[in-house]
Write an enzyme that holds these catalytic residues in place. Sequence first.
Site, PDB file in Angstrom:
ATOM      1  N   ASP A 169       0.837  -1.192   0.000  1.00 35.78           N
ATOM      2  CA  ASP A 169       0.000   0.000   0.000  1.00 35.78           C
ATOM      3  C   ASP A 169       0.880   1.253   0.000  1.00 35.78           C
ATOM      4  O   ASP A 169       1.877   1.322   0.719  1.00 35.78           O
ATOM      5  CB  ASP A 169      -0.854  -0.039   1.284  1.00 35.78           C
ATOM      6  CG  ASP A 169      -1.929   1.019   1.317  1.00 35.78           C
ATOM      7  OD1 ASP A 169      -2.789   1.005   0.428  1.00 35.78           O
ATOM      8  OD2 ASP A 169      -1.912   1.856   2.242  1.00 35.78           O
TER       9      ASP A 169
ATOM     10  N   GLU B 140       1.746  -0.479  -5.028  1.00 36.37           N
ATOM     11  CA  GLU B 140       0.819   0.580  -5.444  1.00 36.37           C
ATOM     12  C   GLU B 140       1.661   1.838  -5.575  1.00 36.37           C
ATOM     13  O   GLU B 140       1.932   2.527  -4.591  1.00 36.37           O
ATOM     14  CB  GLU B 140      -0.276   0.787  -4.390  1.00 36.37           C
ATOM     15  CG  GLU B 140      -1.283   1.850  -4.821  1.00 36.37           C
ATOM     16  CD  GLU B 140      -2.015   2.555  -3.665  1.00 36.37           C
ATOM     17  OE1 GLU B 140      -3.075   3.126  -3.910  1.00 36.37           O
ATOM     18  OE2 GLU B 140      -1.505   2.543  -2.528  1.00 36.37           O
TER      19      GLU B 140
HETATM   20  C1  GLC Z   1      -4.109   3.081  -0.592  1.00 34.52           C
HETATM   21  C2  GLC Z   1      -5.322   2.185  -0.547  1.00 34.52           C
HETATM   22  C3  GLC Z   1      -6.485   3.020  -0.131  1.00 34.52           C
HETATM   23  C4  GLC Z   1      -6.226   3.577   1.252  1.00 34.52           C
HETATM   24  C5  GLC Z   1      -4.910   4.341   1.286  1.00 34.52           C
HETATM   25  C6  GLC Z   1      -4.459   4.591   2.690  1.00 34.52           C
HETATM   26  O1  GLC Z   1      -4.214   4.061  -1.560  1.00 34.52           O
HETATM   27  O2  GLC Z   1      -5.493   1.541  -1.760  1.00 34.52           O
HETATM   28  O3  GLC Z   1      -7.691   2.305  -0.155  1.00 34.52           O
HETATM   29  O4  GLC Z   1      -7.257   4.426   1.641  1.00 34.52           O
HETATM   30  O5  GLC Z   1      -3.876   3.629   0.667  1.00 34.52           O
HETATM   31  O6  GLC Z   1      -4.008   3.408   3.275  1.00 34.52           O
END
Ligand code: GLC
Length: 516
Positions: free
Chosen positions: A202, A260
């Site tokens: 994440d 991500e």
């Molecule tokens: C990432 C996740 C998202 C979350 C954020 C904070 O972007 O995909 O859903 O709110 O991180 O953890």
Amino acid sequence: MSNNWWRDAVFYQVYVRSFADGNGDGIGDLEGLRSRLDHLVTLGVDALWLTPFYTSPMADHGYDVADPRDVDPQFGDLATFDRLLADAHDRGLRVTIDLVPNHSSDRHVWFAEALLAPPGSPARGRYIFRDGRGPGGDEPPNNWPSIFGGPAWHRVPDGQWYLHIFAPEQPDLNWDNPEVSADLATTLRFWLDRGVDGFRIDVGHGMAKPAGLPDMTVTDLKLLENDDDDLRFNAPGVHDIHRMIRGVLDEYPGSMAVGEVWVRDDDELRKYIRPDELHLSFNFRSVEARWRADELRSAVEHELHVVAGTGSPPCWVLSNHDVVRHVSRYGEGLVGERRARAAALLLLGLPGVAYLYNGEELGLPNVELPDEVLQDPTWVRSGGTERGRDACRIPLPWAAGEPPYGFSPAGVETWLPMPAGWSLLAADSQDGDEGSMLNLYRAALGVRRKNPAVSGDLEWLDAPAGCLAFRREGGLVCLVNTTNAPVDLPAGEVALTSVPLVDGRLPGDAAVWLTA
Ligand code: GLC
Ligand code: CA
């Protein structure tokens, strides 16, 4: 099984809260997922990505982790997780899980300690506490906004402020502190020892912060978006963190991580997939591209350019739990659905790795919800100007009929309401319908399996205006027509079409796969 299993895998993202409810409380859970594994086997995916199911007060539905090495009672317990993992492995499905290293929950034991400890203490040093600016330190330490709205700083009773790039319930960890990195290594080993096959990381471009936490020059950022000019992300120190993670993963052959990483610059994005960093990084250009041949082709070209020479395969995605579902992005109703069918053949026709988001195989659209049921923290933090991401997180319909469509037992209220009119989208309605989205995905995954392409090589073919066509390694040809007029097919034998051909031609908003 090969250690390189992930290089051409199709992953299926399970948003655990919304997949299937095993205990009838209206919230998806691990037991519900376990009971629906056969849906995923029949679909034909190779691996799962489970969104966070760890102990959490659910301020951001699990992305606020209070204990990264336990299961939240809402989702089950460790024994349920172990059973799920064993059952998935028995069926040949790999299981990867979410890792949230940028922040913890404010209910994490570390944060409780930090609040009790004085400024400057080691307990505060695990997070990013600072004195404020201005008279009495009444102003936040810098001008950073939160991604969810409002300032990124929250003041504690003794006057100090702590940083939270997301919600106040998600304090950012201090990655300059070796304890933070040692703890993440412990978490990685905890799950790898249980048998997980990898991780989705994440905010993989976050974690490291720019030295001195300088003010931002761009402050008119849109909520929930990560801009390349946002100095809080992609700080150079992030790469040491990925090297640490990779070091642990390398002790477990066959494990992998995908990041991500919301970085659009090709050269910057490429750094994340150096041989000692991430195995894969999502390329979100395919999420941002509109339904236009030039934009789709450009997204593909950028990703091929990013991975060229790295040894990493390209990694494609159209939807996830943070963005508008692509059926709705491409135009709602029948048009959106028809384009989404074509997009599925584009996504799955490309070489490398593809990620599906639960419900896209059913063609689920976004669902606009009334104000009073919205739960995404963005809604409240933006003062009701940004509705947030609930619309793409509606529970999955399993059985024809009425809400909750077999997601939960009849009569149970689901955590987000399910709309009327989803009976035909339910998995069991689509199961026996040859023309359904579900059967298109099944067929596409079947053809893909028989025509493997790992290297990422792709040859562009001439295509009429408004179309794109390519041949991937192994010979599969894909033609996508984004116009509303029919076009001729390239040479080859038709393996699959998103809609029936008309007089031997590919109609508008459609795609075809051909083999040599
Ligand atoms: C990432 C996740 C998202 C979350 C954020 C904070 O972007 O995909 O859903 O709110 O991180 O953890
Ligand atoms: Ca449940």
